[in-house]
Design a protein around this motif. Structure first.
Motif, PDB file in Angstrom:
ATOM      1  N   LEU A   1     -27.869   4.662  46.037  1.00 55.26           N
ATOM      2  CA  LEU A   1     -28.790   5.455  45.896  1.00 55.26           C
ATOM      3  C   LEU A   1     -29.089   6.878  46.644  1.00 55.26           C
ATOM      4  O   LEU A   1     -29.288   7.629  46.201  1.00 55.26           O
TER       5      LEU A   1
ATOM      6  N   GLN B   1     -41.038   5.866  56.130  1.00 55.52           N
ATOM      7  CA  GLN B   1     -41.291   5.115  54.991  1.00 55.52           C
ATOM      8  C   GLN B   1     -42.599   5.688  53.960  1.00 55.52           C
ATOM      9  O   GLN B   1     -43.582   5.305  54.255  1.00 55.52           O
TER      10      GLN B   1
ATOM     11  N   GLN C   1     -36.407   5.820  46.549  1.00 49.82           N
ATOM     12  CA  GLN C   1     -37.060   4.590  46.425  1.00 49.82           C
ATOM     13  C   GLN C   1     -36.351   3.370  46.286  1.00 49.82           C
ATOM     14  O   GLN C   1     -35.057   3.417  45.519  1.00 49.82           O
ATOM     15  N   VAL C   2     -36.196   2.398  47.129  1.00 54.78           N
ATOM     16  CA  VAL C   2     -35.209   1.233  47.274  1.00 54.78           C
ATOM     17  C   VAL C   2     -35.853  -0.016  46.634  1.00 54.78           C
ATOM     18  O   VAL C   2     -37.007  -0.329  47.050  1.00 54.78           O
TER      19      VAL C   2
ATOM     20  N   MET D   1     -34.206   5.694  58.137  1.00 54.52           N
ATOM     21  CA  MET D   1     -34.744   4.718  57.214  1.00 54.52           C
ATOM     22  C   MET D   1     -35.490   3.827  58.111  1.00 54.52           C
ATOM     23  O   MET D   1     -36.321   2.904  57.650  1.00 54.52           O
TER      24      MET D   1
ATOM     25  N   TYR E   1     -38.605   6.217  50.737  1.00 56.18           N
ATOM     26  CA  TYR E   1     -38.314   7.038  51.977  1.00 56.18           C
ATOM     27  C   TYR E   1     -38.181   8.422  51.749  1.00 56.18           C
ATOM     28  O   TYR E   1     -37.464   8.855  50.710  1.00 56.18           O
TER      29      TYR E   1
ATOM     30  N   SER F   1     -32.368  -5.126  47.814  1.00 55.12           N
ATOM     31  CA  SER F   1     -31.133  -4.145  47.671  1.00 55.12           C
ATOM     32  C   SER F   1     -30.368  -4.219  48.886  1.00 55.12           C
ATOM     33  O   SER F   1     -30.871  -4.289  50.080  1.00 55.12           O
TER      34      SER F   1
ATOM     35  N   ILE G   1     -28.260   0.458  48.385  1.00 57.54           N
ATOM     36  CA  ILE G   1     -28.720   1.604  49.162  1.00 57.54           C
ATOM     37  C   ILE G   1     -27.838   2.755  49.266  1.00 57.54           C
ATOM     38  O   ILE G   1     -28.345   3.862  48.957  1.00 57.54           O
TER      39      ILE G   1
ATOM     40  N   ALA H   1     -37.386  -2.759  51.175  1.00 51.84           N
ATOM     41  CA  ALA H   1     -37.692  -2.125  49.818  1.00 51.84           C
ATOM     42  C   ALA H   1     -38.703  -1.179  49.979  1.00 51.84           C
ATOM     43  O   ALA H   1     -39.670  -1.284  50.981  1.00 51.84           O
TER      44      ALA H   1
END
Length: 593
Positions: A299, A351, A286-287, A345, A330, A291, A296, A327
């Motif tokens: 993460l 997504q 999860q973004v 992505m 994914y 960000s 990213i 955001a």
């Protein structure tokens, strides 16, 4: 007697002279033909047996001469005493050098020699009282100088001179020379020093270290070393020390090389990266909102998707569409190359998230969740109705009996993970938690009292109306003032009726802008603000933070009416019914009516 023999004499022999001390002290004095007095001065003693014949031969005159002679002897002794004190002052260097030996030898000198010896020779302190030797008979100049009572230069009074000789009874063993640097390493600190066993050595050789050794012993020690004895132990310990130093040196070089290599790799080298499209094991990432590439990348690295942050940042910036990654959640795979991760992505199929938009109703959110989780339509709504109390709602939420959806207004706008295999409650719970956190931040209980509302739930309800009816940020504050002015008991324009189409559309689950008056007037549902005064029982959507801020800070311009004159995005406001009628005519004209 004459003054013959009182001179300082010739230069003495040094103790290292091979002829020094051969004849002994008595032998040297016998050859010199002088009285056996150490130091070259005659003993200051009277001899009555030599004076008695003079008294008998010359009578009174001889006796007077004897007395005069005794007086001269006494004066000479006084002169020698003063001269002795001066030489004692001049020879302070020798006194300081032999001062520690005074207590050892002074008493011995007083006991081992007659009184005259102490007076004219050694004074008991280890320092010669007057001159070191009598005049040498073989030296005519020395005899002549001594005969006339002259003094020769004191050869012991300079810092570079040899030390004066000592009597046989006071001779000491030569001090051992300082240990060579190699032997200083072998210094034993003793048991109190706590010497480590690694440096302490061992074996029988160490037992000989405490025994005194002379020069011969030191030479013998070298022989032992050559034969593998004690010297071999020292070499062994020196070898261990060298080994330790070498290991430290090599370790230091290795550390420098390691950090240097890492520095080069981090600065100039290629960032570590996986190869291929992944291992096939799915992982959800999860973004958060706002960000960038570095966030990213961190993460993804923590989730095991990419191997390094730098590799992802490089691929992210190299891809022309990399900045389109927004955001959300994914579905990716572990151990992907950075380039493959960026491309995946950007693919809409990856997504795996649900985006709640400001003003969106819960029924619309439930539908999207069902689709993302591949569930039957209506599954998420049923779970929300049954388990809403377990999802973390605040205590003041849903206190009305006529509320249609307990979670309405508490699915805060944002992007949340919703991947296949997840349960609906797992998707809903983060949404409720976010709404609760935001509402607590603005302290809605205190604000409700200041706005003359019944509680925090009514604040959220007003915010949902502002969000639904307003079109722009500028509209939100004006729309909030319209709500508050219509709720006032002094309102003689609408008499506390809000008359919002958005509330009627909510109960019908529609978004119809064309509502007939007969339909509106015939529906008595609590959410119909045309037939019910005041606010609806609860929120009619999920307000965003901008609408919430406007609700807490409305304008104060007297707005009580509004009309979307273009029917889409433009909203105009009025204070009186006459102004409101003009706005309605404008709206009808835009639609061709």
């Amino acid at each position: 007697m004459t003054e013959y023999g009182r001179g300082p004499g010739s230069e003495p022999w040094h103790p290292e002279d091979p002829l020094y001390g051969d004849g002994g002290w008595e032998g040297q004095q016998a050859q010199m033909g002088q009285q056996p007095a150490y130091g070259g001065q005659p003993q200051h003693h009277h001899y009555p047996q030599q004076q008695q014949p003079q008294q008998s031969q010359y009578g009174d005159w001889g006796q007077g001469q004897a007395q005069q002679y005794d007086q001269q002897q006494y004066d000479q002794q006084q002169y020698d005493a003063q001269h002795y004190e001066q030489q004692q002052y001049q020879q302070s260097y020798e006194q300081q050098q032999f001062a520690p030996q005074q207590g050892q030898h002074g008493q011995q000198g007083q006991q081992g020699y007659p009184d005259g010896y102490q007076e004219g020779g050694w004074d008991g302190t280890g320092t010669h009282a007057h001159v070191p030797y009598a005049a040498d008979p073989g030296d005519p100049y020395g005899q002549q100088a001594a005969a006339y009572g002259a003094e020769q230069p004191d050869l012991y009074g300079t810092p570079d001179a040899y030390p004066p000789p000592e009597p046989p009874a006071r001779r000491r063993t030569e001090p051992e020379p300082e240990a060579e640097p190699e032997e200083k390493i072998d210094w034993d600190p003793g048991p109190d020093q706590g010497e480590h066993a690694f440096f302490a050595g061992g074996g029988a050789d160490d037992e000989d270290d405490d025994e005194p050794e002379g020069r011969g012993d030191r030479r013998g020690r070298g022989g032992k070393g050559a034969k593998g004895g004690k010297g071999q132990g020292k070499k062994s310990r020196n070898g261990c020390a060298c080994l330790v130093v070498a290991l430290v040196f090599v370790g230091g070089l290795g550390g420098v090389a390691y950090f240097g290599y890492n520095f080069y790799q981090n600065r100039y080298g290629t960032a570590p990266d996986y190869a291929g499209d992944g291992s096939g094991q799915n992982v959800s990432v999860q973004v958060p909102e706002g960000s960038g590439g570095a966030v990213i990348g961190r993460l993804l690295k923590d989730a095991g998707v990419v191997k390094s942050v730098d590799a992802f940042v490089s691929a992210f910036t190299s891809n022309p569409e990399g900045n389109k990654i927004q955001a959300g959640a994914y579905i990716l795979e572990k151990e992907m190359s950075a380039e493959s991760a960026v491309e995946m992505m950007l693919d809409p199929d990856s997504q795996a998230n649900v985006m709640v938009k400001p003003g969106q109703r819960n029924i619309q959110v439930y539908k999207v969740i069902d689709e993302k989780l591949d569930l039957t339509a209506g599954t998420t709504r049923k779970i929300a109705e049954k388990q809403f109390e377990k999802l973390g709602l605040p205590e003041w939420a849903n206190d009305g009996e006529d509320i249609k959806d307990p979670l309405e207004g508490f699915l805060f706008p944002g992007t949340y993970a919703a991947a296949k295999g997840m349960k609906p409650e797992a998707v809903l719970k983060p949404m409720v938690a976010e709404a609760t956190e935001v509402y607590e931040k603005y302290d809605l209980e205190e604000k409700a009292e200041a706005l003359k509302l019944d509680g925090p739930l009514q604040v959220v309800t007003v915010a949902s109306l502002v969000q639904a009816e307003g079109k722009t940020l500028e509209d939100y504050r004006k729309m909030a003032e319209v709500v508050y002015n219509r709720l006032k008991p002094t309102n003689t324009e609408t008499y506390q009726l809000l008359q919002f189409d958005s509330t009627f559309n909510y109960l019908r689950n529609e978004s119809n802008i064309q509502i007939s008056e007969s339909e509106i007037n015939s529906n008595k549902d609590p959410y119909n603000t045309y037939t019910n005064k005041g606010l609806p029982p609860g929120p009619i959507g999920n307000p965003g933070e901008d609408a919430l801020k406007a609700t807490l800070n409305p304008t104060k311009s007297g707005w009580i009416y509004f009309v979307a004159t273009d029917g889409v995005s433009k909203t105009e406001f009025a204070r009186t019914a006459a102004e409101f009628q003009k706005l309605k005519d404008k709206f009808n004209a835009s639609r061709g009516n």
